[in-house]
Design a protein around this motif. Sequence first.
Motif, PDB file in Angstrom:
ATOM      1  N   LEU A   1      -5.938  -3.933   3.929  1.00  0.00           N
ATOM      2  CA  LEU A   1      -4.702  -4.613   3.539  1.00  0.00           C
ATOM      3  C   LEU A   1      -4.950  -6.086   3.231  1.00  0.00           C
TER       4      LEU A   1
ATOM      5  N   HIS B   1       0.572   4.181   9.669  1.00  0.00           N
ATOM      6  CA  HIS B   1       1.509   3.706   8.649  1.00  0.00           C
ATOM      7  C   HIS B   1       0.896   3.589   7.262  1.00  0.00           C
ATOM      8  N   THR B   2      -0.419   3.493   7.170  1.00  0.00           N
ATOM      9  CA  THR B   2      -1.064   3.279   5.876  1.00  0.00           C
ATOM     10  C   THR B   2      -2.484   3.838   5.928  1.00  0.00           C
TER      11      THR B   2
ATOM     12  N   PRO C   1       0.802  -1.226   0.000  1.00  0.00           N
ATOM     13  CA  PRO C   1       0.000   0.000   0.000  1.00  0.00           C
ATOM     14  C   PRO C   1       0.835   1.277   0.000  1.00  0.00           C
ATOM     15  N   ILE C   2       2.150   1.153   0.195  1.00  0.00           N
ATOM     16  CA  ILE C   2       3.032   2.325   0.248  1.00  0.00           C
ATOM     17  C   ILE C   2       3.745   2.502  -1.089  1.00  0.00           C
TER      18      ILE C   2
END
Length: 562
Positions: A267, A260-261, A206-207
């Motif tokens: 996810l 973080h996301t 996802p990053i």
Amino acid sequence: MTAIPFPPATDGFDTDGFDTDVAVIGAGPVGLTLANLLGQQGVATVVLEAGAELIDYPRAVGVDDEALRVMQTIGLVHEVLPHTIPDQKIYMINGERTIIGEVDPRMREFGWPRRNGFVQPLVDRVLLDGLDRFACVQVRFGSEAVDTVQDAEGVTVAVAGGPAVRARYVVAADGGSSPTRKRLGIPFTGETRENRGLVIDVRNDPIGTPHAVFGGDPDRGYGTIALPHGIRRWEFELFPHEDEALVEDDAFVFGLLANHTPDPAGLDIIRRRVYTHHARIAERFREGRILLAGDAAHVMPVVGGQGWNSGIRDAVNLGWKLASVVRGHAGPELLDTYESERMIHVTQIVAVSLSMANEMTDTDRERARARDEAAARRTPEEQAQVRDQRFKPQPAYDGGVVLRTPAPEFKTLPARVVDRAAGTLFPQPAVRSAGGDERLLDDATGQGWRILAWNNDPAAFLSPASLVAAESVGARLVQVVPAVQQSWAGEHCAPSTVVVGDLGALQAWFDARPTGAVILRPDHVIAAECLAQELDETLRQVFALAGLGDREPVGAGPVSAG
């Protein structure tokens, strides 16, 4: 660029009463790498794996240049590379996301990038499939080794629900909780960190950034690493009061990921797992005919990314020694040098990994602040040391099969302070091969023992007896010349000498040293360095250290691994 294999086995032991030469317990990366090394040398090998198949979830996430050189040695590096991220940068940041250190080594001293992200299960599969090349190697899944009984001639490995395996030697590569090590009563000394780690691996990253980040946040330490094929890993510190069952609690896991996301609940999670981090080393790596390797011999925190790589170093150090003993080229005392060489380096690596883990997971705010202030005061040289990963100890063997001699003091040689190279890894630059194409050095020369001289034909300095001894262990004679001289040198050297054309790197290496010849072991370690005129006597002494070159082969041929 296919690696030239080791010379094939031409002799071995009497096969009576043995199922195989070497039994390897554990089909992890260390056991599989060792089996490939032994298979190259015609050593009959049976790998016993308790599981029904390879472990299919990601574990280790970093492979270094030394390990990639080993993958090259076994002829599989180009199958491994598609599962790596070369030159992966690491940012170390504090709780405010300020960068306190960057690791970004760009050198190719050993032919490959120093830092690489990778997907371990896919690389393990490459190692397993590579064994199909060797008729002398067999892998038996669903074969749990439940006991090892050794005598003066060999080891009998009892297998749950199956026939026992009788081998000349056994290598236990059966993990940090090694049942073999425990049955032998070998202490596993060190420490277990109080805080555990919760690992989360996801598909469809996802990053999407290529680097790794280690967060030294006193609220909770963490790491996040981009992996090949769209996989991303997070690891969060778990505190002593937090139950391991929280790994299955979506609310807890999504809470950890909230900063973080954008959408933790969206996810595609591959797995969640809690790890206990140990820093332990076996008191000894050998018990008679049984040897420990990889996590069975040593475990360390994951922050340094050296657990997998240290196991591969074990395999390449042990592989040629086992083969030499089994094939009758050396006596069993050669195996003692495995522990004496590896123990010192492993101890250094474990200490560095533990120090890094403690620094990046410290929850004491005052110590974290002092760490950040010290990072801000680093000089450019100190920043370069971190960037180039010079904090990682390189293998440097003082004993074992390493001949250390004083620097020569002849008027021909300038007086200077220089680090002696014996006991370290020889560099691997690109060179021009005898065929005229550009290759990495190991591919141009071939694997195994190498007697390498700058500008000279080594054959001109070796006695007939030394040439016979070198030939008996498949040693290759290598003359290195500037590439512009290669054609001429190739026409005037001995038929057995391989001439490679230097493109500048090896001339610079020899320019910095008072010696013009080196003897390289099969694991690429410099066994000795000397002047050309000293080569014959130096080779004799090196082979004496290893017990090579003066033994009669035992038996009629290697055992079949059927």
